[in-house]
Design a protein around this motif. Sequence first.
Motif, PDB file in Angstrom:
ATOM      1  N   TYR A  42      64.529 -26.789 -79.873  1.00  0.00           N
ATOM      2  CA  TYR A  42      64.863 -28.174 -79.786  1.00  0.00           C
ATOM      3  C   TYR A  42      65.891 -28.406 -80.969  1.00  0.00           C
ATOM      4  O   TYR A  42      65.496 -27.905 -82.013  1.00  0.00           O
TER       5      TYR A  42
ATOM      6  N   GLY B  16      67.714 -33.239 -78.856  1.00  0.00           N
ATOM      7  CA  GLY B  16      67.152 -34.058 -77.651  1.00  0.00           C
ATOM      8  C   GLY B  16      68.206 -35.027 -76.700  1.00  0.00           C
ATOM      9  O   GLY B  16      67.638 -35.767 -76.133  1.00  0.00           O
TER      10      GLY B  16
ATOM     11  N   ALA C 274      71.292 -33.883 -75.516  1.00  0.00           N
ATOM     12  CA  ALA C 274      72.617 -32.968 -75.050  1.00  0.00           C
ATOM     13  C   ALA C 274      73.491 -32.906 -75.939  1.00  0.00           C
ATOM     14  O   ALA C 274      74.695 -32.839 -75.476  1.00  0.00           O
ATOM     15  N   LEU C 275      73.472 -32.810 -77.263  1.00  0.00           N
ATOM     16  CA  LEU C 275      74.553 -32.851 -78.275  1.00  0.00           C
ATOM     17  C   LEU C 275      74.901 -31.383 -79.175  1.00  0.00           C
ATOM     18  O   LEU C 275      75.668 -31.573 -79.547  1.00  0.00           O
TER      19      LEU C 275
ATOM     20  N   CYS D 182      69.153 -25.836 -76.568  1.00  0.00           N
ATOM     21  CA  CYS D 182      68.264 -25.761 -75.540  1.00  0.00           C
ATOM     22  C   CYS D 182      68.631 -25.284 -74.388  1.00  0.00           C
ATOM     23  O   CYS D 182      68.029 -25.423 -73.073  1.00  0.00           O
TER      24      CYS D 182
ATOM     25  N   ARG E 126      71.281 -28.339 -70.366  1.00  0.00           N
ATOM     26  CA  ARG E 126      70.639 -28.611 -71.437  1.00  0.00           C
ATOM     27  C   ARG E 126      69.273 -29.053 -71.316  1.00  0.00           C
ATOM     28  O   ARG E 126      69.179 -30.145 -70.573  1.00  0.00           O
TER      29      ARG E 126
ATOM     30  N   CYS F 221      66.844 -30.279 -72.908  1.00  0.00           N
ATOM     31  CA  CYS F 221      66.425 -31.376 -73.486  1.00  0.00           C
ATOM     32  C   CYS F 221      66.610 -32.497 -72.551  1.00  0.00           C
ATOM     33  O   CYS F 221      65.787 -33.870 -72.860  1.00  0.00           O
TER      34      CYS F 221
HETATM   35  S1  FES Z   1      68.329 -30.084 -77.741  1.00  0.00           S
HETATM   36 FE1  FES Z   1      70.615 -30.340 -78.598  1.00  0.00          FE
HETATM   37  S2  FES Z   1      71.421 -30.296 -76.603  1.00  0.00           S
HETATM   38 FE2  FES Z   1      69.394 -30.219 -76.002  1.00  0.00          FE
END
Ligand code: FES
Lengths: 738, 152
Positions: B36, B39, B41-42, B46, B56, B58
């Motif tokens: 993680y 959370g 998609a940045l 993940c 992604r 997350c």
């Molecule tokens: S936790 Fe950063 S893209 Fe999924």
Amino acid sequence: MPNRNIENASRRNFLQGAAGLTLGFYLPAIAAPAAAGKAAPSATPASADTPTFAPNAFLRVGVDNSVTVIAKHLEMGQGSYTGLATILAEELDADWKTVRVEGAPADATRYNNLFWGPAQGTGGSNAMANSWDQLRQAGATGRAMLVSAAARRWKVPAKEITVREGIVSHPPSKRRLHFGELAEAAASEAVPAKVALKDPKDFRLVGKHAPRKDSVDKTNGRAIFTQDIQLPGMRVAVVAHPPRFGATVRGFDAKAARRVKGVTDVVQIPTGVAVLATDTWSAKKGRDALSVDWDESRAFRLGSEEILARYREMAKLPGLVAHKSGDADQAFAAAASIVKAAYDFPYLAHAAMEPMDCVIQLNAQGCEVWNGEQMHTGDQSQLAGIFGLKPEQVKINMLYAGGSFGRRASTDSDYVVEAAQIVKAIGGTAPVKLVWLREDDMRAGYYRPMFHHALEAALDANGKLTGWRHRLVGQSILAGSPFESMMVKDGIDKVSVEGADNLPYAIPNKLVDLHSPPDIKVPVLWWRSVGSSHTAYATEVFLDLVARSAKKDPVALRLELLAGHPRHAGVLKLAAEKSDWATPLKSGAPGSRRGRGVAVHESFSSYVAQVAEVTVAADGSIKVDRVVCAVDCGIAINPDNIRSQVEGAVGFALSAALHGEITLKDGVVVQGNFDGYQLLRIDEMPKVEVHILPSSERPTGIGEPGVPPLAPAVANAIAAATGKYPTRLPFRAEEFRV
Amino acid sequence: MIQINVNGKLRQVDVSPDTPLLWVLRDSLGLTGTKYGCGQALCGVCTVHVDGAPLRACATPVSAVAGRKITTIETADQSRVGKAVQEAWRTLDVVQCGYCQSGQIMNAVALLGRNRKPSDADIDNAMSGALCRCATYVRIRAAIHLAAKSLA
Ligand code: FES
Ligand code: FES
């Protein structure tokens, strides 16, 4: 026969003393964190039948030929586990392939940082420097005992015995034994009072290539970080923190939060309201459903722009003197010309890839902690205070940290204390994993402080630099911390001015002074390279401006002023040579402007010079094409790791120079995730060349020293390309648009 | 109960359908190699493969991947490309803190799965969503080229 204890519970009772070179004895094999797989890694010795030779607190040799080095310093990416093992394995003459590393328990009687007195911890880029003698001794002692055991068995003089790559040999009789075959016997040998260390010319690992010990587990998903710990019955806690620093909980409504499936508890703690659940997602949903009434009557409400405006005002008045040599006022009064500039630096978040987290469990013996542990002694004493325990009842399992950059070395153990407060609030009924989501981590403060620097240089009629005034304004990291008494003298926080108060340049009249505004209540902390993260920029960009004003070559002027500082001069010359400084840079695409810039800086007793090549596009956007680095960090223990650290430092520093900025509006932190707080990406990463200056000096740091020269070298390159120096970080493209 | 296919095994998980795949892997199935970081998609730490493509975890509700083939870092070594990538990563000692590296490797494996000879520009395209705070990018690039060479 000397001591032959079999010890099953704890190693704490023996091997007292810093060096710990007291006894030879058996120890049971201990489950290594990395080998523990899905079970929670623990420093508790597991009982095992394999006898082991453990001549001191840092080494165990198993009958299976395994060589285990106990690392007292956190592995957070900087390569400490590999470096520490290299030092010991060198003197032991171990086979590198059989060497493994295990994190030391929290026990400052054996594992203190020798540069920090009685405290155990990792920081200041000093893992290698403070361990160099200690681990050479530890390895050489082990080797000597293996040799005497072999001499006794073969009935030959010890001096006829040689050791190489884990094999003890007697060449005249062509006999040889592996370490493992001698481990049992070596354990009965007396610990020698004095051992000979190798002549550096005989090194086989130090200065050569010893591959990282954590590469395999960090490429197959098996490396265990705090975030990965799962204990039976464990609760995951996500905390609602106040929106502004200094606010507190007035009340909260947990009804909706408690209705979320998986949520088990909602508790108030000193830093907010914690929602506990059986898993992370439920805890997050619970917190989202929570409503908290914050008391903001004492909250800090200034924004970044207002803070900066205050700092600029303060810089008009003299501060506390951090350095004074000669008579600066006189030099300025007599100057033929004066050069002035000022620079502004934002708050910066560490933004380690693993957000802060900590696992704590109370048990019959006290408490057990799983953490990317950087400040063992401080954290032990904080937790002991909270739980009413003795510090030694706080057992800490030091796990890999997913980055830290200073963040896990919090001066007041902030997130560790928060985890403990949650455990306390539920009466210790379950183990708790505190998880900060990215937004929690980014908005929690403990930033690199915002700083304003104002500089002035006096030049005589020949363009010679005769006077230097440097005024700094920014919050003190150490004021109010346990380090204050040690590192704040006469109101001067050493880490605010490091890199400025020890300017190496031969300028006859210098004055450095400091304002440390006490009323700015943003939590601040050391951030990779600490004071040098801003002082190197201010001094090196300003000196470049002075060189330009005096129409002197920036490398030539620096060398002229560094006559008394051969190590600075050494790296500067090497970087200039390797970057073809004397040859003009090739021009870029039509419309773009290219430039080359240089900077040199000492931090943590290491010297780094960098030359950056930069292309500035017509729209002002900045691309760093190549950075040539020259490094003098004393004896290079792991040259490849030095290169790796400097490459990473270039990227880390460039990330800050191009993008890094935490801003406050009305006291609220604006950025929460990587959309607002951008990190450098692979397409922005320059080519990096690292050249290591051969040295026979003692090894010094490399985790941080690659950071400070990067931003000034890039800024000076931008000025070479555009004629304009960036004076505010991060760089703003609109300032360099044609 | 939701049924998902992870690393070749069918698994039943008792979670609400909006739970991101990331937390199902980590908290329900104990597959903690997938990390993680944001959370949102940045950051890419993940990253897993769904039907061979990088995703992604997350930002993917578990209900969206029911019945599809999910592969995580734990079984990356079971493909020829995965093995080559891990080998290259180890040869060049790419890792520092290591926290982002599961994601880096899963992104690199996906890239080499569809492009056996990626150029620097291809690498930039495929990898620029995978953040590394330790900035191991010089070596990530070199390791992808090395893996490509070993697969040729
Ligand atoms: S936790 Fe950063 S893209 Fe999924
Ligand atoms: S290796 Fe640390 S974040 Fe990539």
